[in-house]
Design a protein around this motif. Structure first.
Motif, PDB file in Angstrom:
ATOM      1  N   ASP A  39       9.663  -5.857  -5.984  1.00 14.97           N
ATOM      2  CA  ASP A  39      10.817  -6.676  -5.619  1.00 14.97           C
ATOM      3  C   ASP A  39      11.023  -6.670  -4.100  1.00 14.97           C
ATOM      4  O   ASP A  39      11.269  -7.707  -3.491  1.00 14.97           O
ATOM      5  N   ARG A  40      10.910  -5.506  -3.505  1.00 18.33           N
ATOM      6  CA  ARG A  40      11.076  -5.377  -2.057  1.00 18.33           C
ATOM      7  C   ARG A  40       9.964  -6.127  -1.323  1.00 18.33           C
ATOM      8  O   ARG A  40      10.195  -6.793  -0.315  1.00 18.33           O
ATOM      9  N   ALA A  41       8.734  -6.021  -1.832  1.00 19.78           N
ATOM     10  CA  ALA A  41       7.598  -6.717  -1.220  1.00 19.78           C
ATOM     11  C   ALA A  41       7.798  -8.227  -1.275  1.00 19.78           C
ATOM     12  O   ALA A  41       7.640  -8.920  -0.265  1.00 19.78           O
ATOM     13  N   LEU A  42       8.153  -8.736  -2.442  1.00 25.75           N
ATOM     14  CA  LEU A  42       8.337 -10.179  -2.581  1.00 25.75           C
ATOM     15  C   LEU A  42       9.480 -10.677  -1.696  1.00 25.75           C
ATOM     16  O   LEU A  42       9.365 -11.747  -1.088  1.00 25.75           O
TER      17      LEU A  42
ATOM     18  N   GLY B  19       8.428 -16.365   4.923  1.00 26.63           N
ATOM     19  CA  GLY B  19       8.465 -17.713   4.363  1.00 26.63           C
ATOM     20  C   GLY B  19       7.330 -18.038   3.410  1.00 26.63           C
ATOM     21  O   GLY B  19       7.017 -19.207   3.188  1.00 26.63           O
ATOM     22  N   CYS B  20       6.704 -17.020   2.830  1.00 27.95           N
ATOM     23  CA  CYS B  20       5.614 -17.252   1.871  1.00 27.95           C
ATOM     24  C   CYS B  20       6.169 -17.858   0.585  1.00 27.95           C
ATOM     25  O   CYS B  20       7.278 -17.550   0.158  1.00 27.95           O
ATOM     26  N   ALA B  21       5.371 -18.711  -0.031  1.00 27.95           N
ATOM     27  CA  ALA B  21       5.735 -19.335  -1.303  1.00 27.95           C
ATOM     28  C   ALA B  21       5.075 -18.567  -2.445  1.00 27.95           C
ATOM     29  O   ALA B  21       3.995 -17.998  -2.268  1.00 27.95           O
ATOM     30  N   PRO B  22       5.695 -18.556  -3.629  1.00 28.75           N
ATOM     31  CA  PRO B  22       5.087 -17.860  -4.771  1.00 28.75           C
ATOM     32  C   PRO B  22       3.709 -18.417  -5.081  1.00 28.75           C
ATOM     33  O   PRO B  22       3.471 -19.618  -4.981  1.00 28.75           O
ATOM     34  N   GLY B  23       2.806 -17.519  -5.445  1.00 27.16           N
ATOM     35  CA  GLY B  23       1.451 -17.904  -5.824  1.00 27.16           C
ATOM     36  C   GLY B  23       1.205 -17.530  -7.276  1.00 27.16           C
ATOM     37  O   GLY B  23       2.096 -17.643  -8.116  1.00 27.16           O
TER      38      GLY B  23
ATOM     39  N   GLN C 267       0.901 -12.787  -6.149  1.00 24.38           N
ATOM     40  CA  GLN C 267       0.284 -13.395  -4.976  1.00 24.38           C
ATOM     41  C   GLN C 267       1.280 -14.354  -4.348  1.00 24.38           C
ATOM     42  O   GLN C 267       2.059 -15.006  -5.048  1.00 24.38           O
ATOM     43  N   VAL C 268       1.260 -14.418  -3.010  1.00 27.87           N
ATOM     44  CA  VAL C 268       2.119 -15.356  -2.293  1.00 27.87           C
ATOM     45  C   VAL C 268       1.254 -16.162  -1.332  1.00 27.87           C
ATOM     46  O   VAL C 268       0.267 -15.660  -0.798  1.00 27.87           O
ATOM     47  N   TRP C 269       1.638 -17.407  -1.139  1.00 31.77           N
ATOM     48  CA  TRP C 269       0.886 -18.292  -0.248  1.00 31.77           C
ATOM     49  C   TRP C 269       1.340 -18.094   1.184  1.00 31.77           C
ATOM     50  O   TRP C 269       2.520 -18.121   1.481  1.00 31.77           O
TER      51      TRP C 269
END
Length: 150
Positions: free
Chosen positions: A24-27, A35-39, A49-51
């Motif tokens: 949770d903290r990482a995301l 500003g990464c988007a969910p992957g 994974q995040v974009w």
């Protein structure tokens, strides 16, 4: 151009995998600070994974039962120095304010070379100690961003 004895050509970085111990903290960090988007999501493995633009950052939660293969044999070991994230042009003062709002300490700020040329870089750490370089586009000596100079 590929080397004549190599049957492929490299096209860039696909992804990097960071080991974390609080998903949770990482995301929240990668979403709210960078500003990464969910992957892609692999809940059975404890992996999200995040974009980051066209590349992925893989977050693998070492506290998850499905991540046994990811747990390093030696605590505190390191096998990656940092990941450099290329960005759009930014105002340095805006970047400093943004990172401060999120409680992120700037380890170093400098003009460094990279794949796109010399640009302004901020070195920070995510909540798990992974070093990140946030690097703007190449700049000319007069401060104009390369993509704005045309």
């Amino acid at each position: 151009m590929p080397h004549r004895n190599i049957p492929f050509a490299l096209v860039g970085i696909d992804h990097v995998v960071f080991l974390v111990d609080d998903m949770d903290r990482a995301l929240a960090f990668y979403r709210d600070v960078l500003g990464c988007a969910p992957g892609y999501s692999y809940p059975a493995m404890g992996m999200e994974q995040v974009w980051a633009g066209a590349a992925l950052i893989v977050l693998w939660d070492t506290t998850h039962a499905g991540a046994k293969a990811a747990v390093p044999p030696v605590t505190g070991g390191r096998n990656v120095d940092h990941l450099c994230l290329a960005t759009s042009p930014f105002a340095a003062e805006d970047m400093r304010a943004h990172l401060a709002r999120h409680g992120v300490t700037i380890e170093r700020e400098a003009m460094h070379g990279g794949a796109r040329g010399m640009g302004h870089s901020f070195y920070i750490h995510d909540p798990f100690g992974n070093k990140l370089e946030i690097k703007g586009p190449a700049e000319y000596p007069d401060g104009r961003a390369q993509d704005q100079a045309k």
